[in-house]
Design a protein around this motif. Structure first.
Motif, PDB file in Angstrom:
ATOM      1  N   PHE A 383      94.693 159.019  49.683  1.00 50.80           N
ATOM      2  CA  PHE A 383      94.300 160.400  49.944  1.00 50.80           C
ATOM      3  C   PHE A 383      93.984 161.191  48.676  1.00 50.80           C
ATOM      4  O   PHE A 383      93.608 162.365  48.768  1.00 50.80           O
ATOM      5  CB  PHE A 383      95.388 161.118  50.750  1.00 50.80           C
ATOM      6  CG  PHE A 383      95.362 160.771  52.214  1.00 50.80           C
ATOM      7  CD1 PHE A 383      94.515 161.427  53.082  1.00 50.80           C
ATOM      8  CD2 PHE A 383      96.173 159.769  52.709  1.00 50.80           C
ATOM      9  CE1 PHE A 383      94.477 161.101  54.429  1.00 50.80           C
ATOM     10  CE2 PHE A 383      96.149 159.430  54.056  1.00 50.80           C
ATOM     11  CZ  PHE A 383      95.289 160.097  54.910  1.00 50.80           C
ATOM     12  N   GLN A 386      90.368 162.034  49.111  1.00 50.42           N
ATOM     13  CA  GLN A 386      89.910 162.366  50.460  1.00 50.42           C
ATOM     14  C   GLN A 386      89.475 163.833  50.512  1.00 50.42           C
ATOM     15  O   GLN A 386      90.201 164.730  50.075  1.00 50.42           O
ATOM     16  CB  GLN A 386      91.029 162.085  51.468  1.00 50.42           C
ATOM     17  CG  GLN A 386      90.551 161.902  52.895  1.00 50.42           C
ATOM     18  CD  GLN A 386      90.371 163.209  53.643  1.00 50.42           C
ATOM     19  OE1 GLN A 386      91.082 164.174  53.400  1.00 50.42           O
ATOM     20  NE2 GLN A 386      89.408 163.242  54.552  1.00 50.42           N
ATOM     21  N   ARG A 388      88.858 166.634  52.640  1.00 50.93           N
ATOM     22  CA  ARG A 388      89.572 167.811  53.143  1.00 50.93           C
ATOM     23  C   ARG A 388      90.944 167.952  52.486  1.00 50.93           C
ATOM     24  O   ARG A 388      91.408 169.070  52.223  1.00 50.93           O
ATOM     25  CB  ARG A 388      89.716 167.715  54.661  1.00 50.93           C
ATOM     26  CG  ARG A 388      90.395 168.930  55.292  1.00 50.93           C
ATOM     27  CD  ARG A 388      89.574 170.205  55.127  1.00 50.93           C
ATOM     28  NE  ARG A 388      90.280 171.366  55.652  1.00 50.93           N
ATOM     29  CZ  ARG A 388      90.287 171.728  56.930  1.00 50.93           C
ATOM     30  NH1 ARG A 388      89.613 171.013  57.825  1.00 50.93           N
ATOM     31  NH2 ARG A 388      90.948 172.800  57.323  1.00 50.93           N
ATOM     32  N   ALA A 389      91.606 166.825  52.221  1.00 49.53           N
ATOM     33  CA  ALA A 389      92.908 166.879  51.559  1.00 49.53           C
ATOM     34  C   ALA A 389      92.770 167.479  50.163  1.00 49.53           C
ATOM     35  O   ALA A 389      93.617 168.264  49.713  1.00 49.53           O
ATOM     36  CB  ALA A 389      93.516 165.487  51.487  1.00 49.53           C
ATOM     37  N   ASN A 395      96.037 166.420  48.387  1.00 51.31           N
ATOM     38  CA  ASN A 395      95.484 165.074  48.196  1.00 51.31           C
ATOM     39  C   ASN A 395      96.475 164.155  47.495  1.00 51.31           C
ATOM     40  O   ASN A 395      96.266 163.693  46.370  1.00 51.31           O
ATOM     41  CB  ASN A 395      94.162 165.136  47.419  1.00 51.31           C
ATOM     42  CG  ASN A 395      94.261 165.909  46.124  1.00 51.31           C
ATOM     43  OD1 ASN A 395      94.952 166.929  46.049  1.00 51.31           O
ATOM     44  ND2 ASN A 395      93.568 165.442  45.095  1.00 51.31           N
ATOM     45  N   ILE A 450      91.042 165.939  57.665  1.00 55.30           N
ATOM     46  CA  ILE A 450      91.890 164.924  57.038  1.00 55.30           C
ATOM     47  C   ILE A 450      91.834 163.619  57.821  1.00 55.30           C
ATOM     48  O   ILE A 450      91.959 162.528  57.257  1.00 55.30           O
ATOM     49  CB  ILE A 450      93.337 165.456  56.904  1.00 55.30           C
ATOM     50  CG1 ILE A 450      93.381 166.529  55.806  1.00 55.30           C
ATOM     51  CG2 ILE A 450      94.320 164.332  56.578  1.00 55.30           C
ATOM     52  CD1 ILE A 450      94.710 167.223  55.646  1.00 55.30           C
TER      53      ILE A 450
END
Length: 482
Positions: A383, A386, A388-389, A395, A450
């Motif tokens: 993450f 990633q 949206r994170a 993240n 996410i």
């Protein structure tokens, strides 16, 4: 000489917690001949000292943390001050509200269905209360819950030794707490107290983090929590002693001997089932070394071929409210309809730790798959990058998905990361529906969310399946790109 009073009932339930209450409601559909025996106050572990008060503490901790972290978005909020008395006042008030709903439910039961006292078996279908009352039972449901355990040497700490029950009775926050135990309770409370300004050090054993079994996820979680607070999952503690009103802990920390003083030692070192005072040996029940029945069927809640059923935290089952409620319902139905006993569906296992980042376990763990010898491939997502994170500055973490290499069936997952409590539900529903990796990929994914991280992991699992499957395998023909 006056004889002790005797009562009789088709179904006798020992314990009025989550499992016992669920058992009562289920049995009540089939018989009115019921007795519920409770030796303590009405109100479940979840409402009094578990799920709800811990989440109230975590909610306050998250509010403080987000206020302090607002500057990372370019927002200045000034000094953040935690009012410990106000935090604990809200916690206790809301906790009492939740407990009140449970107590009201139990108190609405027929008075003829309730007994107060501690019960123990004198024969397989005969019980005795501590006041001498004898109870002849057609069937018995044991739903006595569990209790915290800790090393006996810590008893010398007196009132400086506490468990999670004591935390939720505080009127103010202490200055410092040594937390022992890197399981769910230890992780959640240690991080929450740290964010509320309490000086914390968490001492764990074995290097594990919560319930995680996948080495990659464990390593990610260790690193994340070590950055978040004073977290030592494999501590070398040489001494714990009381000095005045303080607890002194001596341990090897980062290769150095450190002696530190705390206001309290919070023992989050495990729980044991409340079965040891029931006289199960008089009921003809074979027990293992922990005092737990050897022959217990999770799908019927029945112990062997007996007329005794077991449910909730007292059973060798996941100590979770939804599992206790399900098991209580199954036990209640089967006890009431005895000798007709039918297996019932048990839902896909799901476990969540409300830490930050959150931890989630769904379906089969990596350890379980390895122990069973079930073949599987792993699909992962980190993450850190990633979308949206990263936007939300959440993240951190990793998700590993497990799938059968030949059938494509999704088997389980372990995760530490953002929104794990929500992702876990989506994954559990997929297992319940017996979905394949490709079917999951064919489902909608919005952008940017996410959950797109789940799609990344699913794609990686599909790639791993294709790499492990011969080119002529028919399954390849039905795998459309997603």
């Amino acid at each position: 000489m006056e004889q002790n009073p005797t009562r009789e009932a088709d179904v006798v339930i020992i314990g009025a917690g989550s499992a016992g209450m669920s058992a009562y409601k289920a049995a009540r559909r089939f018989t009115d001949s019921i007795l519920v025996i409770e030796e303590g106050a009405y109100g479940t572990t979840c409402a009094r000292v578990g799920c709800m008060p811990s989440k109230l503490l975590i909610a306050a901790a998250e509010a403080a943390h987000h206020a302090r972290a607002a500057h990372r978005f370019g927002i200045a909020v000034g000094d953040v001050r935690v009012d410990g008395k106000a935090v604990m006042a809200r916690l206790r008030a809301e906790r009492d509200r939740f407990v009140g709903f449970v107590v009201d439910d139990a108190e609405a039961w027929s008075e003829g269905h309730k007994l107060r006292g501690a019960a123990r078996f004198v024969r397989p279908q005969e019980l005795e209360l501590d006041d001498g009352t004898r109870i002849r039972a057609g069937r018995v449901i044991i739903a006595t819950g569990s209790r915290p355990v800790w090393p006996a040497a810590w008893n010398d700490l007196g009132d400086r030794l506490i468990v999670n029950d004591d935390v939720f009775a505080w009127e103010d926050l202490p200055r410092s707490v040594a937390v022992f135990g890197n399981g769910v309770i230890g992780l959640e409370l240690a991080q929450a107290l740290h964010r509320l300004g309490v000086r914390i050090r968490l001492y764990g054993l074995g290097g594990l983090v919560g319930p995680l079994t996948d080495p990659e996820i464990v390593a990610t979680a260790r690193a994340a929590f070590a950055r978040a607070f004073d977290f030592h999952p494999a501590a070398e503690v040489s001494e714990v002693r009381r000095a005045g009103d303080a607890v002194v802990v001596t341990a090897i920390v980062d290769g150095e001997r450190v002696e530190e003083r705390f206001d309290y030692l919070l023992a989050a070192t495990g729980r044991r089932p409340n079965l040891d005072r029931l006289g199960l040996e008089n009921a003809g029940i074979a027990l293992d070394a922990r005092g737990t029945p050897l022959d217990w069927d999770r799908t019927t809640a029945r112990i062997g071929e007996s007329a005794i059923f077991l449910a909730g935290d007292a059973a060798p089952d996941a100590p979770l409210l939804h599992e206790a409620s399900d098991a209580g319902r199954i036990a209640g139905e089967n006890a009431a309809r005895f000798p007709f006993v039918a297996p019932r569906h048990r839902r896909t296992p799901i476990g969540i730790v409300f830490s930050d980042p959150q931890i989630a376990m769904v379906g089969k763990t990596r350890k379980a798959l390895e122990q069973e010898g079930t073949p599987f491939v792993t699909g992962s997502v980190d993450f850190t990058g990633q979308g949206r994170a990263r936007v939300a500055l959440r993240n951190t973490g990793r998700l590993n998905l497990y799938a059968h290499p030949a059938t494509g069936r999704f088997l389980g997952a372990e995760m530490v990361g953002p929104a794990a409590e929500h992702i876990a539900h989506l994954l559990a529903w997929a297992i319940e529906a017996e979905r394949t990796v490709q079917q999951m990929l064919d489902s909608p994914f919005y952008h940017p969310v996410i959950e797109e991280g789940v799609r990344t992991a699913l794609r990686a699992a599909r790639d791993a399946m294709e790499a492990s499957t011969p080119a002529h395998h028919p399954c390849l023909d039905c795998r459309a790109a997603a």
